[in-house]
Scaffold this motif. Structure first.
Motif, PDB file in Angstrom:
ATOM      1  N   HIS A  38      -7.804   5.382  -0.025  1.00 11.49           N
ATOM      2  CA  HIS A  38      -7.463   4.080   0.626  1.00 11.49           C
ATOM      3  C   HIS A  38      -6.742   4.170   1.746  1.00 11.49           C
ATOM      4  O   HIS A  38      -7.008   3.668   3.013  1.00 11.49           O
ATOM      5  CB  HIS A  38      -6.927   3.295  -0.598  1.00 11.49           C
ATOM      6  N   TYR A  39      -5.538   4.898   1.653  1.00 13.86           N
ATOM      7  CA  TYR A  39      -4.749   5.130   2.488  1.00 13.86           C
ATOM      8  C   TYR A  39      -5.222   5.891   3.911  1.00 13.86           C
ATOM      9  O   TYR A  39      -5.089   5.463   4.984  1.00 13.86           O
ATOM     10  CB  TYR A  39      -3.422   5.901   1.911  1.00 13.86           C
ATOM     11  N   ARG A  55      -5.251   3.815   7.238  1.00 17.68           N
ATOM     12  CA  ARG A  55      -3.833   4.027   7.898  1.00 17.68           C
ATOM     13  C   ARG A  55      -3.922   5.389   8.385  1.00 17.68           C
ATOM     14  O   ARG A  55      -4.541   6.415   8.094  1.00 17.68           O
ATOM     15  CB  ARG A  55      -2.738   3.556   7.140  1.00 17.68           C
ATOM     16  N   TRP A 115      -2.174   9.008   8.230  1.00 14.79           N
ATOM     17  CA  TRP A 115      -1.316   9.666   7.342  1.00 14.79           C
ATOM     18  C   TRP A 115       0.128   9.900   7.460  1.00 14.79           C
ATOM     19  O   TRP A 115       0.896   9.772   6.604  1.00 14.79           O
ATOM     20  CB  TRP A 115      -2.283  11.086   7.026  1.00 14.79           C
ATOM     21  N   LEU A 145       2.913   7.510   6.196  1.00 14.08           N
ATOM     22  CA  LEU A 145       3.382   7.995   4.937  1.00 14.08           C
ATOM     23  C   LEU A 145       4.523   9.054   4.591  1.00 14.08           C
ATOM     24  O   LEU A 145       5.411   9.091   3.774  1.00 14.08           O
ATOM     25  CB  LEU A 145       2.347   8.133   3.958  1.00 14.08           C
ATOM     26  N   THR A 167       0.561   4.169  -2.980  1.00 15.41           N
ATOM     27  CA  THR A 167       0.437   5.572  -2.623  1.00 15.41           C
ATOM     28  C   THR A 167       1.531   6.342  -3.224  1.00 15.41           C
ATOM     29  O   THR A 167       1.147   7.458  -3.932  1.00 15.41           O
ATOM     30  CB  THR A 167       0.089   5.273  -1.256  1.00 15.41           C
ATOM     31  N   CYS A 193      -6.174   5.807  -4.350  1.00 16.76           N
ATOM     32  CA  CYS A 193      -5.265   5.457  -3.490  1.00 16.76           C
ATOM     33  C   CYS A 193      -5.184   6.180  -2.278  1.00 16.76           C
ATOM     34  O   CYS A 193      -4.601   5.788  -1.272  1.00 16.76           O
ATOM     35  CB  CYS A 193      -3.884   5.479  -4.221  1.00 16.76           C
ATOM     36  N   VAL A 246       0.720  -1.098   0.173  1.00 12.85           N
ATOM     37  CA  VAL A 246      -0.053  -0.137   0.115  1.00 12.85           C
ATOM     38  C   VAL A 246       0.767   1.309  -0.174  1.00 12.85           C
ATOM     39  O   VAL A 246       0.561   2.175  -0.637  1.00 12.85           O
ATOM     40  CB  VAL A 246      -0.954  -0.046   1.251  1.00 12.85           C
ATOM     41  N   ASP A 247       2.044   1.072   0.586  1.00 13.47           N
ATOM     42  CA  ASP A 247       2.946   2.129   0.717  1.00 13.47           C
ATOM     43  C   ASP A 247       3.561   2.464  -0.646  1.00 13.47           C
ATOM     44  O   ASP A 247       3.689   3.739  -1.264  1.00 13.47           O
ATOM     45  CB  ASP A 247       3.949   2.138   1.958  1.00 13.47           C
TER      46      ASP A 247
END
Length: 311
Positions: free
Chosen positions: A209-210, A214, A216, A219, A48, A206, A44-45
């Protein structure tokens, strides 16, 4: 007017080099993703950050394409762009990067390489298109190659190989769906504009989704190496292949460029060995050869069928 009449031999050779570079750059995506995993990032990281860094360039490409082809989009066009962006660059990319966490880059590239066969199969069962017997045989050959590589990795890699392979297979299936959905839309918008808009939609998805799943700040707390790889992933493996491939298609045509793309799986196996230390075995090479030959024959038979129909 044919491509050969429009462009000189030197221009076509240049376009061929563009096609080769596009295929190689796109194959490097998996290598960079694996390197980012070693730095603590996950699928996912990687996805994104890739989309965030690539978005400004696709916005510029989209604006340029809009000026060069000033088609006024309808509400239905916008809806279709959102749908194809969801399947083609969000779901397909998400499943791909998640699957890469569990399988080698060589197996990942081979599974994605099955996309043309999936397009044919979906067309057969949902669009009632005919598939030549030779194409069926060629597809069987390709899938035998996948099974060979998959079974070999399953024996040495454990149960997660099945999960990773299923995710990447879902990625290829999602992208095949995207290709089937873009037929009429690409005629109205043009390929460049459609890709740019679909990438923008995917980036928004994306980010949503993040944010939903999760914190923020996670990231923003990645190390400089992850950000550096992400920038390379965006420029070298996302923007550059799209531009180079479209330039090559304009001069050579899509059939030739698609055949050139067959350097991708072989290059990925080699890069996996040199950059990641992934083993290269006889079984893997045999399976890779079967997949490449099978997909090559699928495309060749399709091209012959179109030529016969045209006559």
């Amino acid at each position: 007017m044919s491509t050969s009449q429009t462009y000189s031999t030197r221009q076509r050779k240049t376009a061929l080099m563009w096609a080769i570079l596009g295929a190689l750059f796109f194959s490097t995506k998996a290598i960079l993703a694996k390197l980012m995993y070693r730095e603590g990032a996950d699928g996912v990281d990687v996805l994104t950050l890739r989309m965030i860094f690539a978005l400004p360039f696709f916005i510029m490409i989209g604006l340029w394409a809009r000026r060069s082809q000033p088609y006024q989009m309808t509400r239905n066009d916008y809806v279709q762009v959102c749908v194809v962006g969801f399947f083609g660059y969000y779901i397909a990319s998400l499943f791909d990067f998640l699957g890469l966490q569990y399988i080698t880059v060589g197996l990942e590239r081979l599974i994605l390489f099955l996309t043309p066969s999936m397009v044919l199969i979906i067309s057969k069962f949902f669009l009632k298109k005919n598939i030549d017997v030779k194409q069926w045989l060629a597809m069987i050959l390709a899938y035998v190659g996948i099974v060979l590589v998959f079974w070999h990795e399953l024996e040495v890699g454990g149960s997660n190989i099945a999960l990773g392979s299923a995710l990447v297979f879902g990625s290829a299936l999602s992208y095949a769906t995207y290709l089937l959905m873009t037929g009429e839309l690409v005629k109205r918008l043009g390929a460049t504009r459609l890709v740019a808009y679909a990438m923008a939609v995917s980036t928004v998805l994306c980010l949503m989704h993040y944010v939903v799943l999760r914190d923020w700040h996670g990231l923003l707390s990645k190390n400089a190496v992850v950000y550096g790889y992400s920038l390379l992933n965006a420029l070298l493996c996302t923007v550059a292949p799209v531009v180079l491939t479209m330039l090559a298609v304009a001069r050579l045509g899509s059939p030739i460029v698609s055949q050139v793309g067959m350097v991708g799986p072989v290059a990925t196996v080699g890069m996996g060995y040199f950059f990641l230390g992934e083993p290269v075995t006889t079984t893997q090479l045999m399976g890779t050869a079967l997949v490449i030959v099978g997909i090559f024959l699928v495309g060749k038979v399709a091209g012959q069928s179109k030529s016969i129909q045209a006559k």
